[in-house]
Motif scaffolding. Structure first.
Motif, PDB file in Angstrom:
ATOM      1  N   TRP A 195       0.845  -1.196   0.000  1.00 35.38           N
ATOM      2  CA  TRP A 195       0.000   0.000   0.000  1.00 35.38           C
ATOM      3  C   TRP A 195       0.875   1.238   0.000  1.00 35.38           C
ATOM      4  O   TRP A 195       1.940   1.251   0.621  1.00 35.38           O
ATOM      5  CB  TRP A 195      -0.925   0.008   1.208  1.00 35.38           C
ATOM      6  CG  TRP A 195      -2.000  -1.031   1.149  1.00 35.38           C
ATOM      7  CD1 TRP A 195      -1.908  -2.325   1.576  1.00 35.38           C
ATOM      8  CD2 TRP A 195      -3.310  -0.878   0.608  1.00 35.38           C
ATOM      9  NE1 TRP A 195      -3.064  -2.995   1.337  1.00 35.38           N
ATOM     10  CE2 TRP A 195      -3.967  -2.135   0.761  1.00 35.38           C
ATOM     11  CE3 TRP A 195      -4.008   0.178   0.041  1.00 35.38           C
ATOM     12  CZ2 TRP A 195      -5.265  -2.341   0.348  1.00 35.38           C
ATOM     13  CZ3 TRP A 195      -5.313  -0.039  -0.367  1.00 35.38           C
ATOM     14  CH2 TRP A 195      -5.928  -1.273  -0.217  1.00 35.38           C
ATOM     15  N   ALA A 196       0.426   2.261  -0.710  1.00 33.33           N
ATOM     16  CA  ALA A 196       1.182   3.513  -0.805  1.00 33.33           C
ATOM     17  C   ALA A 196       0.197   4.664  -0.968  1.00 33.33           C
ATOM     18  O   ALA A 196      -1.014   4.465  -1.120  1.00 33.33           O
ATOM     19  CB  ALA A 196       2.174   3.480  -1.968  1.00 33.33           C
ATOM     20  N   ILE A 197       0.738   5.886  -0.927  1.00 35.30           N
ATOM     21  CA  ILE A 197      -0.053   7.100  -1.082  1.00 35.30           C
ATOM     22  C   ILE A 197       0.207   7.663  -2.476  1.00 35.30           C
ATOM     23  O   ILE A 197       1.350   7.926  -2.852  1.00 35.30           O
ATOM     24  CB  ILE A 197       0.305   8.143  -0.010  1.00 35.30           C
ATOM     25  CG1 ILE A 197       0.107   7.565   1.384  1.00 35.30           C
ATOM     26  CG2 ILE A 197      -0.533   9.395  -0.192  1.00 35.30           C
ATOM     27  CD1 ILE A 197      -1.311   7.179   1.686  1.00 35.30           C
ATOM     28  N   MET A 198      -0.860   7.841  -3.255  1.00 40.98           N
ATOM     29  CA  MET A 198      -0.764   8.427  -4.592  1.00 40.98           C
ATOM     30  C   MET A 198      -1.821   9.512  -4.705  1.00 40.98           C
ATOM     31  O   MET A 198      -3.032   9.228  -4.639  1.00 40.98           O
ATOM     32  CB  MET A 198      -0.983   7.367  -5.677  1.00 40.98           C
ATOM     33  CG  MET A 198      -0.809   7.911  -7.095  1.00 40.98           C
ATOM     34  SD  MET A 198      -0.998   6.638  -8.367  1.00 40.98           S
ATOM     35  CE  MET A 198      -2.741   6.266  -8.183  1.00 40.98           C
ATOM     36  N   GLN A 199      -1.364  10.768  -4.842  1.00 38.13           N
ATOM     37  CA  GLN A 199      -2.263  11.918  -4.950  1.00 38.13           C
ATOM     38  C   GLN A 199      -3.255  11.947  -3.791  1.00 38.13           C
ATOM     39  O   GLN A 199      -4.463  12.022  -3.958  1.00 38.13           O
ATOM     40  CB  GLN A 199      -3.002  11.893  -6.291  1.00 38.13           C
ATOM     41  CG  GLN A 199      -2.093  12.076  -7.493  1.00 38.13           C
ATOM     42  CD  GLN A 199      -2.866  12.088  -8.790  1.00 38.13           C
ATOM     43  OE1 GLN A 199      -4.054  11.808  -8.828  1.00 38.13           O
ATOM     44  NE2 GLN A 199      -2.193  12.440  -9.883  1.00 38.13           N
ATOM     45  N   GLU A 200      -2.700  11.844  -2.567  1.00 45.03           N
ATOM     46  CA  GLU A 200      -3.473  11.903  -1.322  1.00 45.03           C
ATOM     47  C   GLU A 200      -4.514  10.798  -1.219  1.00 45.03           C
ATOM     48  O   GLU A 200      -5.512  10.931  -0.510  1.00 45.03           O
ATOM     49  CB  GLU A 200      -4.152  13.271  -1.175  1.00 45.03           C
ATOM     50  CG  GLU A 200      -3.181  14.442  -1.169  1.00 45.03           C
ATOM     51  CD  GLU A 200      -3.899  15.769  -1.000  1.00 45.03           C
ATOM     52  OE1 GLU A 200      -5.142  15.745  -0.938  1.00 45.03           O
ATOM     53  OE2 GLU A 200      -3.216  16.796  -0.926  1.00 45.03           O
ATOM     54  N   ARG A 202      -4.894   6.439  -0.766  1.00 46.41           N
ATOM     55  CA  ARG A 202      -4.216   5.193  -0.429  1.00 46.41           C
ATOM     56  C   ARG A 202      -4.574   4.140  -1.471  1.00 46.41           C
ATOM     57  O   ARG A 202      -5.761   3.828  -1.674  1.00 46.41           O
ATOM     58  CB  ARG A 202      -4.643   4.733   0.963  1.00 46.41           C
ATOM     59  CG  ARG A 202      -3.805   3.606   1.546  1.00 46.41           C
ATOM     60  CD  ARG A 202      -4.064   3.495   3.032  1.00 46.41           C
ATOM     61  NE  ARG A 202      -3.363   2.380   3.614  1.00 46.41           N
ATOM     62  CZ  ARG A 202      -3.907   1.195   3.860  1.00 46.41           C
ATOM     63  NH1 ARG A 202      -5.186   1.020   3.574  1.00 46.41           N
ATOM     64  NH2 ARG A 202      -3.209   0.229   4.403  1.00 46.41           N
ATOM     65  N   VAL A 203      -3.553   3.585  -2.148  1.00 44.58           N
ATOM     66  CA  VAL A 203      -3.762   2.627  -3.230  1.00 44.58           C
ATOM     67  C   VAL A 203      -2.924   1.386  -2.960  1.00 44.58           C
ATOM     68  O   VAL A 203      -1.906   1.422  -2.265  1.00 44.58           O
ATOM     69  CB  VAL A 203      -3.388   3.234  -4.597  1.00 44.58           C
ATOM     70  CG1 VAL A 203      -4.294   4.393  -4.950  1.00 44.58           C
ATOM     71  CG2 VAL A 203      -1.926   3.684  -4.621  1.00 44.58           C
ATOM     72  N   SER A 264      14.399   2.450  -2.403  1.00 48.06           N
ATOM     73  CA  SER A 264      13.541   1.472  -1.748  1.00 48.06           C
ATOM     74  C   SER A 264      12.844   0.593  -2.786  1.00 48.06           C
ATOM     75  O   SER A 264      12.412   1.068  -3.846  1.00 48.06           O
ATOM     76  CB  SER A 264      12.498   2.185  -0.884  1.00 48.06           C
ATOM     77  OG  SER A 264      11.600   1.264  -0.324  1.00 48.06           O
ATOM     78  N   SER A 265      12.757  -0.700  -2.480  1.00 47.45           N
ATOM     79  CA  SER A 265      12.084  -1.615  -3.396  1.00 47.45           C
ATOM     80  C   SER A 265      10.580  -1.375  -3.450  1.00 47.45           C
ATOM     81  O   SER A 265       9.932  -1.626  -4.465  1.00 47.45           O
ATOM     82  CB  SER A 265      12.362  -3.065  -2.989  1.00 47.45           C
ATOM     83  OG  SER A 265      13.751  -3.324  -2.973  1.00 47.45           O
ATOM     84  N   TRP A 266      10.013  -0.913  -2.343  1.00 49.15           N
ATOM     85  CA  TRP A 266       8.570  -0.631  -2.254  1.00 49.15           C
ATOM     86  C   TRP A 266       8.399   0.792  -1.752  1.00 49.15           C
ATOM     87  O   TRP A 266       8.334   1.027  -0.548  1.00 49.15           O
ATOM     88  CB  TRP A 266       7.880  -1.615  -1.320  1.00 49.15           C
ATOM     89  CG  TRP A 266       7.922  -3.029  -1.787  1.00 49.15           C
ATOM     90  CD1 TRP A 266       8.834  -3.976  -1.451  1.00 49.15           C
ATOM     91  CD2 TRP A 266       7.003  -3.656  -2.696  1.00 49.15           C
ATOM     92  NE1 TRP A 266       8.550  -5.157  -2.089  1.00 49.15           N
ATOM     93  CE2 TRP A 266       7.427  -4.991  -2.851  1.00 49.15           C
ATOM     94  CE3 TRP A 266       5.876  -3.219  -3.381  1.00 49.15           C
ATOM     95  CZ2 TRP A 266       6.761  -5.890  -3.667  1.00 49.15           C
ATOM     96  CZ3 TRP A 266       5.203  -4.121  -4.189  1.00 49.15           C
ATOM     97  CH2 TRP A 266       5.642  -5.438  -4.331  1.00 49.15           C
ATOM     98  N   PRO A 267       8.334   1.778  -2.634  1.00 50.53           N
ATOM     99  CA  PRO A 267       8.193   3.178  -2.184  1.00 50.53           C
ATOM    100  C   PRO A 267       6.843   3.396  -1.512  1.00 50.53           C
ATOM    101  O   PRO A 267       5.844   2.760  -1.849  1.00 50.53           O
ATOM    102  CB  PRO A 267       8.324   3.986  -3.480  1.00 50.53           C
ATOM    103  CG  PRO A 267       7.954   3.037  -4.562  1.00 50.53           C
ATOM    104  CD  PRO A 267       8.390   1.687  -4.115  1.00 50.53           C
ATOM    105  N   ALA A 268       6.832   4.337  -0.570  1.00 51.91           N
ATOM    106  CA  ALA A 268       5.600   4.650   0.169  1.00 51.91           C
ATOM    107  C   ALA A 268       4.770   5.734  -0.502  1.00 51.91           C
ATOM    108  O   ALA A 268       3.602   5.914  -0.159  1.00 51.91           O
ATOM    109  CB  ALA A 268       5.941   5.069   1.599  1.00 51.91           C
ATOM    110  N   HIS A 269       5.365   6.477  -1.447  1.00 50.19           N
ATOM    111  CA  HIS A 269       4.642   7.548  -2.137  1.00 50.19           C
ATOM    112  C   HIS A 269       4.851   7.381  -3.642  1.00 50.19           C
ATOM    113  O   HIS A 269       5.988   7.213  -4.114  1.00 50.19           O
ATOM    114  CB  HIS A 269       5.136   8.927  -1.682  1.00 50.19           C
ATOM    115  CG  HIS A 269       4.865   9.198  -0.233  1.00 50.19           C
ATOM    116  ND1 HIS A 269       3.684   9.743   0.222  1.00 50.19           N
ATOM    117  CD2 HIS A 269       5.634   8.997   0.873  1.00 50.19           C
ATOM    118  CE1 HIS A 269       3.732   9.867   1.534  1.00 50.19           C
ATOM    119  NE2 HIS A 269       4.901   9.418   1.949  1.00 50.19           N
ATOM    120  N   LEU A 270       3.745   7.438  -4.381  1.00 52.19           N
ATOM    121  CA  LEU A 270       3.780   7.222  -5.828  1.00 52.19           C
ATOM    122  C   LEU A 270       3.117   8.391  -6.542  1.00 52.19           C
ATOM    123  O   LEU A 270       2.397   9.185  -5.939  1.00 52.19           O
ATOM    124  CB  LEU A 270       3.053   5.926  -6.196  1.00 52.19           C
ATOM    125  CG  LEU A 270       3.604   4.620  -5.608  1.00 52.19           C
ATOM    126  CD1 LEU A 270       2.676   3.468  -5.947  1.00 52.19           C
ATOM    127  CD2 LEU A 270       5.007   4.334  -6.108  1.00 52.19           C
TER     128      LEU A 270
END
Length: 504
Positions: A195-200, A202-203, A264-270
Motif C-alpha cells: 500500500w502507498a499514497i498516490m495523490q493523497e 491510499r492505493v 527502496s524496493s517498495w516506495p511509500a509515495h507514488l
C-alpha cells in the motif's frame, strides 16, 4: 463568418493568402495604443455606450431638471408628467443596453473555438443465444403449444416461463473477462503487493516483475480470459491499462536518500507515470477498482459503533465488569509499552556495539499499513551505511548519562508510597462510582450545604459571646494539628533516610 476567419488566422496565420503586409511593431512605437497595453482600452471599457444612449442620457438629465423645477414651483401635475417621461426614457435606454450586451456576448462566444460534440457510443444489442440454448428454448415453446392444445394450461404456462427465463439469462450483459481476471489476481495472495499514497489517496500496487513471475507460476488464472488466455504478459497488462483496471505509477523520490545505498524496493509515495505501457523493470502498477468487501469488514462496520457506545457507558458498568476492563486495558498498554522499550533497547545495543540498524516489528509505528505488515516480527535488511565509531561512542555516553540522572532523581520510598496511594484512591473512586451513589451524593451535598450555612450562621452569632479563653483553646487545637502534620512529614523523611542507608 468572422469566427471562421479568426480560426483560420490562428491556424494558418493572418497572411495565409499573401495579401497582407506584415509589419513588425514594438510596444514603444507611437502608433501603439498605451491604454490597450495597460488593459484600459476605451473601446473595451465602454462597449455599451453609443451616441443614441448618450442622447437618451442627456434627455433624462434635462427632464430631471424640469422635475426639480416643477417641484420647487409646486406644479404637481407637470411634475408627474415629467417623471413618466423620465421612466420611459430610462426603459428605452435599458433596452438598448441589453441589446448591445447580447450582441457583445454573441460576438465573444463566436470568437471562441467550439469543441466538437461528444460522440455517444451506441449501446450494442444483446448477443443472440448460442445454438444449444436456442434449441432448448424452441423445445420449451413447442412443448408449451402441445400442452395448450391438450388443455393443460398450468403446465403450458410453466413451460413458457422457463423459456422466458432462458431468454433473460442470455440477454443479461456478462461481466468483462478482464474485470474478472483483475479481481481474481488481486484476491490471490501469491502476488505480492503493498500500500502507498498516490495523490493523497491510499492505493494498493504491485511490481511488473512480480506480476510476470506470478503469471508464469500460476498459468491457471489465464483460463478466465477465454480466447485471450494465450496472450503475452505484456499484452494482458496493456489491456488492463486500456480498460482503466490498473494504472502505471512511478516513485516520487527518484534519488537515494542520505544514509541509504539504493532506492527502496517498495516506495511509500507514488505518482502517475507519463507513459501508460507495461514495463517489467522498475514498473509499479496500482489497482484502480474497488476491492470487494469481505465478511469481516462488514461485521466490523457494525461492531465499531457498538464498541464506541460501550466505551461511553463504562461508568455504569457493574463492579466486576469494571475490574475486567481496567486490568485488560492496563495489561494491553503495558504490553505495548514493553514491546516499544524492548525493541528500542535492542536497537540501541546492536547499533552501539555492531553498528547495525535492527528494528524488530519494523512497521509497528507506521501510519499507513495493513494488519499483516503491522505485526511482522522480523526486521528489514539494513541498506544504510555503517555509522562511525565516534558517533556510536558519543550516543552511548549520552544514554549512560541520562540513565544516571534518572536514577539519581528517582523518588524515594515514601514519595512512591504517597503516589501509589493517590493513584489507588483515584482508581477506587472510578470503580465504586455508580448512578445511585452519584444521585444520593448530590442530594446529601445539597442538604449538607444548607446545614453548613445554618451552622455557620449559628457559629457567627455565638462567637460574639464566646469568652477569650475558648478562642485561645481553639487556636491551641489548630496549632496542635499543624504540629502533628509536621511530625508526619518528619517521620516520612526519617523513613526515607533509613531506606537509603539500608540500600547503601
Amino acid at each position: 463568418m468572422d469566427a471562421f476567419r479568426k480560426q483560420l488566422d490562428v491556424l494558418m496565420g493572418a497572411n495565409r493568402n499573401g495579401d497582407v503586409e506584415e509589419v513588425s511593431r514594438n510596444y514603444y512605437d507611437r502608433d501603439v495604443c498605451r491604454l490597450f497595453l495597460a488593459g484600459l482600452c476605451p473601446h473595451d471599457l465602454f462597449q455599451l455606450t453609443t451616441d443614441d444612449i448618450l442622447q437618451l442620457s442627456k434627455q433624462i438629465k434635462e427632464k430631471m431638471a424640469e422635475v426639480d423645477a416643477f417641484d420647487f414651483e409646486g406644479r404637481t401635475d407637470d411634475k408627474i408628467k415629467a417623471q413618466e417621461v423620465v421612466e420611459e426614457l430610462r426603459a428605452k435606454r435599458a433596452d438598448m443596453q441589453a441589446t448591445l450586451l447580447l450582441d457583445a456576448f454573441n460576438k465573444d462566444r463566436a470568437s471562441l473555438t467550439q469543441p466538437a460534440p461528444p460522440q455517444v457510443a451506441a449501446v450494442p444489442p444483446p448477443a443472440p443465444p448460442d445454438a444449444r440454448t436456442q434449441e432448448i428454448i424452441n423445445e420449451k415453446l413447442k412443448k408449451a403449444e402441445e400442452l395448450g392444445e391438450q388443455g393443460m394450461v398450468d403446465e403450458a404456462q410453466k413451460a413458457l416461463e422457463e423459456a422466458e427465463a432462458l431468454k433473460k439469462e442470455n440477454s443479461t450483459p456478462k461481466k468483462d473477462v478482464y474485470q474478472l481476471f483483475a479481481e481474481k489476481v488481486r484476491d490471490n495472495k501469491q502476488l505480492e503487493s503493498r500500500w502507498a499514497i498516490m495523490q493523497e489517496t491510499r492505493v494498493e500496487y504491485f511490481r511488473g516483475k512480480d506480476f510476470n513471475a506470478f503469471i508464469k507460476n500460476y498459468p491457471e488464472v489465464r483460463e478466465i480470459l477465454g480466447p485471450d488466455k494465450d496472450l503475452e504478459v505484456e499484452d494482458i497488462v496493456n489491456t488492463l491499462l486500456t480498460k482503466n483496471l490498473v494504472i502505471r505509477c512511478d516513485r516520487v523520490m527518484k534519488t537515494v536518500r542520505p544514509g541509504k545505498k539504493k532506492l527502496s524496493s517498495w516506495p511509500a509515495h507514488l505518482e502517475i507515470h507519463n507513459e501508460q505501457v507495461f514495463t517489467e523493470n522498475d514498473g509499479f502498477y496500482a489497482w484502480m477498482f474497488l476491492k470487494r468487501r469481505t465478511l469481516w469488514q462488514t461485521v466490523l462496520s457494525f461492531v465499531w459503533p457498538l464498541f464506541a457506545l460501550a466505551v461511553c457507558l463504562f461508568p455504569v458498568y457493574p463492579y466486576q465488569c469494571k475490574i475486567v476492563v481496567l486490568y485488560s486495558c492496563a495489561g494491553a498498554l503495558l504490553f505495548i509499552v514493553s514491546i516499544l522499550l524492548l525493541r528500542a533497547a535492542i536497537f540501541g545495543i546492536l547499533w552501539v556495539l555492531l553498528g547495525k540498524r535492527v528494528w524488530f516489528f519494523p512497521n509497528i509505528n507506521a501510519e499507513e499499513t495493513t494488519f499483516r505488515e503491522l505485526v511482522r516480527f522480523w526486521p528489514e535488511k539494513d541498506e544504510g551505511e555503517r555509522p562511525k565509531w565516534t558517533s556510536r561512542l558519543f550516543y552511548a555516553l549520552v544514554a549512560l548519562l541520562v540513565i544516571l540522572l534518572l536514577r539519581h532523581h528517582a523518588p524515594d520510598e515514601a514519595a512512591r508510597a504517597r503516589y501509589q496511594k493517590k493513584v489507588s484512591n483515584i482508581i477506587d473512586d472510578v470503580l465504586e462510582w455508580s448512578p445511585k451513589l452519584a444521585i444520593s451524593g448530590m442530594i446529601e451535598k445539597h442538604t449538607g450545604a444548607n446545614i453548613t450555612e445554618e451552622s455557620n450562621y449559628t457559629s457567627r452569632a455565638a462567637s460574639s459571646h464566646v469568652p477569650p479563653s475558648t478562642k485561645a483553646k481553639a487556636s491551641e487545637v489548630g496549632s496542635d494539628t499543624d504540629i502533628e502534620a509536621n511530625l508526619d512529614e518528619a517521620q516520612d523523611s526519617e523513613y526515607a533516610d533509613d531506606t537509603r542507608s539500608n540500600e547503601a
